[in-house]
Write a protein that holds these residues in place. Structure first.
Motif, short mmCIF file in Angstrom:
data_model
loop_
_atom_site.label_atom_id
_atom_site.label_comp_id
_atom_site.label_asym_id
_atom_site.label_seq_id
_atom_site.Cartn_x
_atom_site.Cartn_y
_atom_site.Cartn_z
N LYS A 179 -4.62 -3.81 -8.50
CA LYS A 179 -5.51 -3.18 -9.48
C LYS A 179 -5.00 -1.80 -9.87
O LYS A 179 -5.10 -1.38 -11.05
CB LYS A 179 -6.91 -3.07 -8.88
N ALA A 180 -4.47 -1.06 -8.93
CA ALA A 180 -3.93 0.27 -9.25
C ALA A 180 -2.78 0.17 -10.23
O ALA A 180 -2.64 0.98 -11.16
CB ALA A 180 -3.49 0.97 -7.96
N VAL A 181 -1.93 -0.85 -10.06
CA VAL A 181 -0.80 -1.05 -11.00
C VAL A 181 -1.34 -1.40 -12.38
O VAL A 181 -0.84 -0.88 -13.40
CB VAL A 181 0.12 -2.15 -10.46
N ARG A 182 -2.34 -2.28 -12.46
CA ARG A 182 -2.88 -2.64 -13.78
C ARG A 182 -3.53 -1.44 -14.45
O ARG A 182 -3.40 -1.26 -15.68
CB ARG A 182 -3.91 -3.77 -13.61
N ASP A 183 -4.23 -0.62 -13.71
CA ASP A 183 -4.86 0.58 -14.30
C ASP A 183 -3.81 1.53 -14.85
O ASP A 183 -4.00 2.14 -15.91
CB ASP A 183 -5.71 1.29 -13.24
N ALA A 184 -2.70 1.65 -14.15
CA ALA A 184 -1.62 2.54 -14.63
C ALA A 184 -1.02 2.00 -15.91
O ALA A 184 -0.71 2.76 -16.85
CB ALA A 184 -0.55 2.69 -13.55
N GLU A 190 0.81 -1.21 0.00
CA GLU A 190 0.00 0.00 0.00
C GLU A 190 0.85 1.27 0.00
O GLU A 190 0.39 2.32 -0.44
CB GLU A 190 -0.93 -0.02 1.22
N ALA A 191 2.10 1.16 0.43
CA ALA A 191 3.00 2.31 0.43
C ALA A 191 3.38 2.75 -0.98
O ALA A 191 3.87 3.86 -1.20
CB ALA A 191 4.26 2.00 1.24
N LEU A 192 3.21 1.89 -1.98
CA LEU A 192 3.52 2.23 -3.37
C LEU A 192 2.51 3.19 -3.98
O LEU A 192 2.73 3.72 -5.08
CB LEU A 192 3.59 0.95 -4.21
N LEU A 193 1.37 3.36 -3.34
CA LEU A 193 0.31 4.21 -3.89
C LEU A 193 0.48 5.64 -3.39
O LEU A 193 0.91 5.86 -2.23
CB LEU A 193 -1.06 3.65 -3.47
N PRO A 194 0.14 6.65 -4.17
CA PRO A 194 -0.25 6.56 -5.60
C PRO A 194 0.97 6.31 -6.47
O PRO A 194 2.10 6.65 -6.13
CB PRO A 194 -0.86 7.92 -5.86
N ILE A 195 0.74 5.68 -7.62
CA ILE A 195 1.82 5.28 -8.51
C ILE A 195 2.26 6.48 -9.35
O ILE A 195 1.47 7.06 -10.09
CB ILE A 195 1.37 4.13 -9.42
N LYS A 196 3.54 6.81 -9.20
CA LYS A 196 4.13 7.91 -10.00
C LYS A 196 5.07 7.37 -11.06
O LYS A 196 5.13 7.89 -12.18
CB LYS A 196 4.86 8.87 -9.08
N ASP A 197 5.82 6.35 -10.69
CA ASP A 197 6.73 5.71 -11.64
C ASP A 197 6.27 4.27 -11.78
O ASP A 197 6.46 3.44 -10.88
CB ASP A 197 8.16 5.77 -11.11
N LEU A 198 5.64 3.97 -12.93
CA LEU A 198 5.04 2.67 -13.11
C LEU A 198 6.08 1.57 -13.10
O LEU A 198 5.90 0.53 -12.46
CB LEU A 198 4.24 2.63 -14.42
N ALA A 199 7.18 1.76 -13.75
CA ALA A 199 8.20 0.72 -13.83
C ALA A 199 8.78 0.41 -12.45
O ALA A 199 8.93 -0.75 -12.07
CB ALA A 199 9.31 1.15 -14.78
N LYS A 235 6.12 -1.49 -10.33
CA LYS A 235 6.00 -2.89 -10.70
C LYS A 235 7.18 -3.70 -10.19
O LYS A 235 7.00 -4.82 -9.70
CB LYS A 235 5.90 -3.01 -12.22
N GLN A 236 8.34 -3.13 -10.25
CA GLN A 236 9.53 -3.84 -9.79
C GLN A 236 9.48 -4.05 -8.27
O GLN A 236 9.89 -5.10 -7.77
CB GLN A 236 10.79 -3.03 -10.17
N ALA A 237 8.95 -3.07 -7.54
CA ALA A 237 8.88 -3.21 -6.09
C ALA A 237 7.73 -4.14 -5.66
O ALA A 237 7.81 -4.80 -4.61
CB ALA A 237 8.68 -1.83 -5.45
N LEU A 238 6.67 -4.23 -6.45
CA LEU A 238 5.50 -5.02 -6.08
C LEU A 238 5.74 -6.52 -6.16
O LEU A 238 5.19 -7.28 -5.36
CB LEU A 238 4.31 -4.62 -6.97
N ARG A 239 6.63 -6.94 -7.09
CA ARG A 239 6.83 -8.37 -7.27
C ARG A 239 7.37 -9.05 -6.01
O ARG A 239 6.82 -10.06 -5.56
CB ARG A 239 7.75 -8.62 -8.46
N PRO A 240 8.42 -8.60 -5.39
CA PRO A 240 8.89 -9.27 -4.16
C PRO A 240 7.88 -9.17 -3.01
O PRO A 240 7.80 -10.07 -2.18
CB PRO A 240 10.19 -8.54 -3.83
N ILE A 241 7.11 -8.07 -3.01
CA ILE A 241 6.10 -7.96 -1.94
C ILE A 241 5.05 -9.06 -2.11
O ILE A 241 4.60 -9.68 -1.14
CB ILE A 241 5.44 -6.57 -1.99
#
Length: 540
Positions: A470-475, A425-434, A437-443
């Protein structure tokens, strides 16, 4: 007066029999002398008691039409010889003995109710006849050569043997007895229940006593009186017969209604029969029939027998249908009970399993089978359902216990999953999509590696992690739509076409102005092309 050895016996009537004590001023007609109600003939025997289903008895043989009516008592009968002069003392009557206890039985209420009551009428008897009338009666008789005659319309009619004029007195007494019989019969016409048959027999008896007299007196006057009484008697007979006809018609109508109702019940379609209520109605109809037999008017035997046959057939048909219905119901109940017994056995066996998923699916299928098994006898259904429910409750109680133990064992994994969700949840809001995504995978890997959690926490944690994903997919979708090569190529081609169209329209407008033609439509088309071009360039 000395009794003649050849003196005739005085005609004896009911009035004379009733007056044996000269001191009595007048004698009242006994109400019990009225004829009893006519016995009911050819009535179907009423059932003494009904079992579960009453069966009435076929009508019995007819009794005599009038078993109880009083026989005509006015017919003169030879009386006992007149008592001799009181030369011999009369023997004392024996002293009546005291009745023994219980010797007299009280009549039943029904017997008392059947006794006819009427107005008490005083009827003259011989002991009350004045001497003048006795002398007038003697004047209508004479004795010649040991034979007594009565003068009727200046003709002598032999009445019997007589030694002398004193021997006419018994014939005079018999005359007044006959006169009293006429008056008593006249009183009965208006005060007692009398049958037409009694009227005819009494009239015939009285008429014969006058036509063939054995009495001495004014038979002409008595004949005229009898003619008057006869007229009233015939009117009473017609009235009684009319009343009986009306009562008979009403009784037939009432019986027909009973039979028609029974036939309507028997003809009902089985799916419209209310067995409890209709059975009670049919029993009530049988009670009505019995009551009509007991207290209703008599109806012709053939009519009653025909209606009784119809009534019996209707009751038999209804009873047959009822037995068939309940036999089928018993068979159906037995089949339902057998099917549900089998389902209960399966449920009790399934309640021992620890394969919770298979057990839950099995109980769901068993519940569907139970609903489709139908309804049986309520007491049996209730007992089987109690067993089924007990087995079902035992299974789900065991499953709940196992789940609670498992939740307690998994409660330690909640903290690790909660930490992974907070980090995502700390990744939101998404400013840098790449970078997101890189940080979300290990989480996500740590979230899955944390293992299972109690059921109460599964949906809550999965929903929070799903919101980040879902926020990542929308971005990603937004970025793809903004830099879609295919879309850019289509937009570029459309822009080129619009530029060419705008140039051509501008040239046409210029030429039209030179030729002084209307350019309104061309200008509208040009404005539309420019607006489309602006939208396409916005995409590029």
């Amino acid at each position: 007066m000395t009794e003649s050895p050849d003196a005739p016996q005085a005609p004896k009537t009911e009035a004379a029999e009733a007056s044996t004590t000269p001191a009595t001023a007048e004698t009242a007609v006994d109400p019990t002398e009225a004829p009893a109600p006519e016995a009911t003939a050819d009535e179907p025997a009423a059932e003494a008691a009904e079992a579960a289903e009453p069966e009435a008895v076929e009508p019995t043989a007819a009794e005599p039409e009038a078993a109880a009516p009083e026989a005509p008592a006015e017919e003169p009968k030879p009386a006992a010889k007149p008592a001799a002069a009181s030369s011999k003392p009369k023997a004392k009557a024996p002293k009546p003995k005291a009745p023994k206890p219980g010797a007299f039985k009280a009549p039943s209420p029904a017997a008392v109710a059947k006794q006819a009551t009427h107005t008490v009428v005083a009827v003259p008897v011989v002991a009350e006849v004045p001497q003048e009338r006795i002398e007038e009666a003697l004047a209508h008789g004479l004795v010649e050569e040991g034979v007594a005659y009565v003068i009727v319309a200046e003709e002598r009619v032999e009445v019997g043997p007589a030694a002398d004029d004193d021997a006419l007195r018994p014939y005079v007494d018999a005359f007044f007895d006959l006169e009293a019989s006429v008056e008593r019969f006249h009183a009965r016409l208006s005060t007692a229940e009398i049958a037409p048959k009694d009227i005819d027999e009494t009239l015939a008896s009285l008429q014969e006593s006058i036509v063939k007299p054995q009495v001495v007196g004014d038979l002409e006057t008595l004949g005229e009186r009898l003619a008057t009484v006869r007229k009233e008697a015939e009117e009473a007979r017609e009235r009684i017969q009319a009343e009986r006809r009306a009562a008979r018609e009403a009784a037939i109508t009432a019986r027909e209604e009973i039979v028609s109702t029974a036939e309507a019940l028997a003809a009902k379609p089985e799916d419209q029969v209310h067995w409890k209520n209709d059975t009670a109605t049919l029993r009530g109809l049988l009670d009505q029939w019995k009551e009509a037999q007991r207290s209703g008017a008599r109806i012709p035997k053939d009519v009653e027998r025909e209606m009784w046959t119809r009534f019996t057939h209707a009751r038999s048909a209804f009873e047959k249908a009822r037995k068939h219905h309940f036999a089928e119901l018993d068979r159906n109940n037995a089949d339902v009970a057998a099917r549900k017994e089998e389902l209960v056995a399966k449920a009790e066996e399934l309640s021992q399993t620890q394969d919770w998923d298979r057990g839950a699916r099995g109980f769901r299928d068993l519940m569907n089978d139970w609903r489709n098994a139908g309804r049986g006898r309520r007491s049996v259904d209730d007992a089987l359902w109690k067993r089924f429910q007990t087995a079902q409750d035992a299974f789900f109680e065991a499953r709940r216990g196992a789940a609670d133990a498992e939740d307690e064992a998994l409660s330690g994994n909640v903290e690790a999953k909660e930490a992974a969700v907070v980090e995502a949840e700390a990744l939101l809001p998404i400013k840098d999509l790449a970078a997101a995504k890189q940080a979300l995978r290990p989480i996500q890997d740590r979230f899955e590696a944390a293992g299972r959690v109690p059921r109460a926490d599964v949906a809550r944690l999965a929903k929070r992690m799903g919101a980040v994903e879902k926020a990542v997919r929308d971005a990603e979708d937004a970025e793809w739509n903004s830099r879609n090569p295919e879309l850019e190529a289509r937009a570029s081609g459309a822009a080129a076409q619009l530029h060419a169209a705008i140039t051509a329209l501008e040239d046409e407008i210029a030429e039209a102005k030179k030729d002084k033609k209307d350019t309104k439509k061309l200008e509208e088309a040009l404005a539309a092309r420019k607006a489309w071009l602006q939208q396409v360039e916005g995409v590029l």
